[in-house]
Motif scaffolding. Structure first.
Motif, short mmCIF file in Angstrom:
data_model
loop_
_atom_site.label_atom_id
_atom_site.label_comp_id
_atom_site.label_asym_id
_atom_site.label_seq_id
_atom_site.Cartn_x
_atom_site.Cartn_y
_atom_site.Cartn_z
N PRO A 317 41.68 34.74 25.45
CA PRO A 317 41.29 34.11 24.18
C PRO A 317 41.48 32.60 24.24
N PRO A 318 40.54 31.82 23.70
CA PRO A 318 40.72 30.36 23.68
C PRO A 318 41.83 29.97 22.72
N PRO A 319 42.83 29.24 23.15
CA PRO A 319 43.92 28.86 22.25
C PRO A 319 43.44 27.87 21.21
N PRO A 320 43.80 28.05 19.93
CA PRO A 320 43.41 27.09 18.90
C PRO A 320 44.28 25.83 18.90
N ALA A 321 45.40 25.87 19.62
CA ALA A 321 46.34 24.74 19.62
C ALA A 321 47.26 24.89 20.82
N SER A 322 48.13 23.90 21.00
CA SER A 322 49.14 23.83 22.06
C SER A 322 48.49 23.44 23.39
N MET A 323 49.30 23.41 24.44
CA MET A 323 48.81 23.07 25.78
C MET A 323 48.86 24.28 26.69
N PHE A 324 48.73 25.48 26.09
CA PHE A 324 48.82 26.73 26.85
C PHE A 324 47.72 27.70 26.43
N ALA A 325 47.35 28.57 27.38
CA ALA A 325 46.57 29.76 27.08
C ALA A 325 47.46 30.96 27.30
N TRP A 326 47.46 31.89 26.36
CA TRP A 326 48.26 33.11 26.45
C TRP A 326 47.33 34.22 26.92
N ALA A 327 47.45 34.55 28.20
CA ALA A 327 46.44 35.35 28.88
C ALA A 327 46.91 36.78 29.09
N PRO A 328 46.22 37.77 28.52
CA PRO A 328 46.57 39.16 28.80
C PRO A 328 46.31 39.48 30.27
N ILE A 329 47.23 40.17 30.91
CA ILE A 329 47.05 40.53 32.32
C ILE A 329 45.81 41.41 32.45
N PRO A 330 44.91 41.12 33.40
CA PRO A 330 43.72 41.96 33.58
C PRO A 330 44.09 43.43 33.74
N PRO A 331 43.26 44.34 33.20
CA PRO A 331 43.61 45.77 33.19
C PRO A 331 44.02 46.33 34.55
N ALA A 332 43.36 45.91 35.62
CA ALA A 332 43.67 46.46 36.94
C ALA A 332 45.08 46.13 37.40
N PHE A 333 45.69 45.10 36.79
CA PHE A 333 47.00 44.63 37.24
C PHE A 333 48.11 44.86 36.20
N GLN A 334 47.76 45.48 35.08
CA GLN A 334 48.74 45.59 34.00
C GLN A 334 49.99 46.38 34.40
N HIS A 335 49.83 47.33 35.32
CA HIS A 335 50.97 48.15 35.72
C HIS A 335 52.03 47.35 36.48
N LEU A 336 51.65 46.17 36.96
CA LEU A 336 52.58 45.36 37.74
C LEU A 336 53.61 44.66 36.86
N GLY A 337 53.24 44.34 35.61
CA GLY A 337 54.08 43.50 34.78
C GLY A 337 53.85 42.04 35.11
N SER A 338 54.36 41.16 34.27
CA SER A 338 54.01 39.74 34.37
C SER A 338 54.64 39.03 35.56
N VAL A 339 55.84 39.43 35.98
CA VAL A 339 56.49 38.74 37.09
C VAL A 339 55.75 39.05 38.40
N GLU A 340 55.50 40.33 38.67
CA GLU A 340 54.81 40.70 39.91
C GLU A 340 53.37 40.19 39.93
N PHE A 341 52.71 40.21 38.76
CA PHE A 341 51.35 39.66 38.71
C PHE A 341 51.36 38.17 38.99
N SER A 342 52.33 37.45 38.44
CA SER A 342 52.42 36.00 38.68
C SER A 342 52.64 35.72 40.17
N LYS A 343 53.49 36.49 40.80
CA LYS A 343 53.74 36.31 42.24
C LYS A 343 52.49 36.62 43.05
#
Length: 407
Positions: A317-343
Motif C-alpha cells: 500500500p502507498p503510505p499517506p505519510a512518514s518516510m516508510f512503507a509498511w509492506a505485507p510479506i508476499p504470500p509465498a514467504f509469509q511462513h518465514l516471518g519477518s526476520v527470516e524474510f528480511s535476511k
C-alpha cells in the motif's frame, strides 16, 4: 560475577541486531547492500540552519551549561509553530519543554509518571520506545491495535475496564512509525473524550507530522477542545529538517505532565548544546520551503518504490505519510516471518529492510521499507527485488536446504 539486572531482564533481545550484523558482514565482504532499513534521513540539514549553528558556536559564552527545559527563544519558536500549523495556543513557560529528541522525552516522562506495576495502553506494532519506555520504568504494557479506528477505541475501552490497576496512559502515534497510518480529528476527539472521562493521560507522538503526501496535513491531538486537560504531544526536528543527529525534540501540552518531565530532566541533563538550540530556533522561525522540498523528495521516492514493487507483483500500500512503507510479506514467504524474510531479501536481493517483529509481535507479517535512498538506488533495489520474486520457488528451495544444513 554473574548477575541479571532486573530492568535488563525485561528487555527482549534486539530484533534488528541479527539483520544488522548480517548487513555489516555483507558490506565487509564487499557486497553492495542497499539499506532501506534505517529511519535515518539521508538529505542534508538546510544550509541556513547549519550556518546559524556555526555562528552561535563561535560565541564563547554559548559553550557553558544550557537550560534543561530549553532556551526561552526555542520554546517560544515552538509555540509559534503550533499556532501557525495547528491554531493551538501554548504557553512557552509551562506547556512546552525541549527534549533531546522525542525518544528521550517519551522515556523520561515514563520515568516521571510510572509506578511499579502501572499499566500503559500502547499500539502493537509501534515504535519500540512507546512500549519499552514504560517497561524500563517498571510498568507493564497492554497492547492495543495500531489502527486509528473503532478497533483502537474498543480495545482502549476493554483495557480500562479489564486492567488492574487502571491504565495511567494511552499512546497514540500518527503518522505512525512503522505503519504510516494517519489519524483525523474525529478519532482524536474520541480518544480525548474517553481519556478525560476515565482520567487517564494521552501521550501523542507526531514526529512525522510534516512528512505527508495528501492535501490535508496530519492534525495534532491538541487541536481538540479540552485535550490539554489530559494530553501531551511529542515532536521532533529530526525528520522535518533532517536534523536526526542534532537530537532536538519537544513535549507540549498538559502542564502537569510538562512539569513532571521538567523535574526529572532537571536531575538528568542540562539541555542540548546551546548553539544547537539556537539553530533549531532559526529552523522554526525561518523559511519553510526546505520542509516542502523534503516532503516532495520523499513523495517522489515513495512513488518510485510503490510503482516498482507493484510492477514486480508485490502489492504494497502507498503510505499517506512518514518516510516508510509498511509492506505485507508476499504470500509465498509469509511462513518465514519477518526476520527470516528480511535476511533472505538481503542475501538474495542485496536490499536491507526492517523486520516488522521489531515493532511488536503484531508486525511479524510485515517489513518496514525506508525511503532513505535516492531514486536511482530505489530503482536498483526494486530491480533486485523483482528478480528475487520471479525466482521465489528456487530461492525458497535453496533457503530450506541452507536451513537444514545449519541445523
Amino acid at each position: 560475577m554473574e548477575q541479571e539486572f532486573h530492568r535488563i531482564k525485561r528487555l527482549p533481545p534486539y530484533v534488528f541486531a541479527e539483520v544488522n550484523a548480517m548487513k555489516a558482514r555483507a558490506r565487509a565482504a564487499g557486497e553492495d547492500i542497499i539499506d532501506l532499513g534505517m529511519g535515518n534521513p539521508d538529505q542534508p540539514t538546510p544550509q541556513h540552519i547549519v550556518d546559524k549553528l556555526c555562528e552561535a558556536a563561535r560565541n564563547p559564552r554559548a559553550h557553558g551549561y544550557s537550560m534543561s527545559k530549553g532556551i526561552p527563544g526555542l520554546r517560544k519558536a515552538m509555540s509559534g509553530y503550533y499556532e501557525r500549523r495547528f491554531n493551538v495556543n501554548l504557553d512557552p513557560e509551562s506547556e512546552i519543554i525541549v527534549t533531546l529528541g522525542s525518544k528521550e522525552g517519551l522515556a523520561n516522562l515514563a520515568q516521571a509518571i510510572t509506578s511499579p506495576g502501572d499499566i500503559v495502553l500502547a499500539p502493537n506494532p509501534s515504535y519500540p520506545i512507546h512500549a519499552f519506555g514504560f517497561i524500563i520504568a517498571g510498568g507493564s504494557v497492554r497492547s492495543i491495535p495500531a489502527t486509528p479506528n473503532e478497533d483502537f477505541l474498543r480495545a482502549m475501552d476493554r483495557g480500562v475496564r479489564h486492567s488492574v490497576p487502571k491504565p495511567v496512559a494511552v499512546i497514540v502515534n500518527f503518522p505512525s512509525n512503522p505503519t504510516a497510518m494517519v489519524a483525523d480529528l474525529a478519532f482524536y476527539k474520541e480518544v480525548v473524550d474517553f481519556c478525560r472521562r476515565h482520567e487517564i493521560f494521552v501521550l501523542s507522538d507526531i514526529a512525522y507530522s510534516e512528512i505527508y503526501f495528501d492535501d490535508v496535513p496530519p492534525p495534532s491531538i491538541l487541536q481538540i477542545p479540552g485535550a490539554k486537560d489530559v494530553a501531551v504531544e511529542f515532536s521532533s526536528m529530526s525528520k522535518t529538517y533532517n536534523m536526526a543527529g542534532w537530537r532536538i525534540g519537544f513535549a507540549a501540552g498538559n502542564r502537569k505532565l510538562i512539569s513532571a518531565l521538567s523535574r526529572v530532566k532537571s536531575y538528568l541533563d542540562y539541555g542540548a548544546f546551546t548553539p544547537v538550540q539556537v539553530a533549531a530556533t532559526a529552523a522554526l522561525n525561518g523559511p519553510q520551503d526546505c520542509v516542502e522540498q523534503t516532503r516532495l523528495v520523499y513523495k517522489e521516492r515513495r512513488d518510485v518504490l510503490i510503482e516498482g514493487l507493484h510492477q514486480a507483483g508485490w502489492m504494497v500500500p502507498p503510505p499517506p505519510a512518514s518516510m516508510f512503507a509498511w509492506a505485507p510479506i508476499p504470500p509465498a514467504f509469509q511462513h518465514l516471518g519477518s526476520v527470516e524474510f528480511s535476511k533472505l531479501l538481503m542475501r538474495e536481493a542485496k536490499v536491507a529492510v526492517a523486520p516488522g517483529l521489531g515493532f511488536g509481535e503484531q508486525g511479524d507479517d510485515h517489513v518496514r521499507i525506508g525511503l532513505v535512498e535516492n531514486k536511482h538506488r530505489i530503482r536498483q533495489a526494486v530491480r533486485n527485488i523483482k528478480g528475487f520474486l520471479q525466482n521465489y520457488d528456487k530461492v525458497l528451495e535453496d533457503a530450506e536446504k541452507q536451513r537444514v544444513v545449519l541445523k
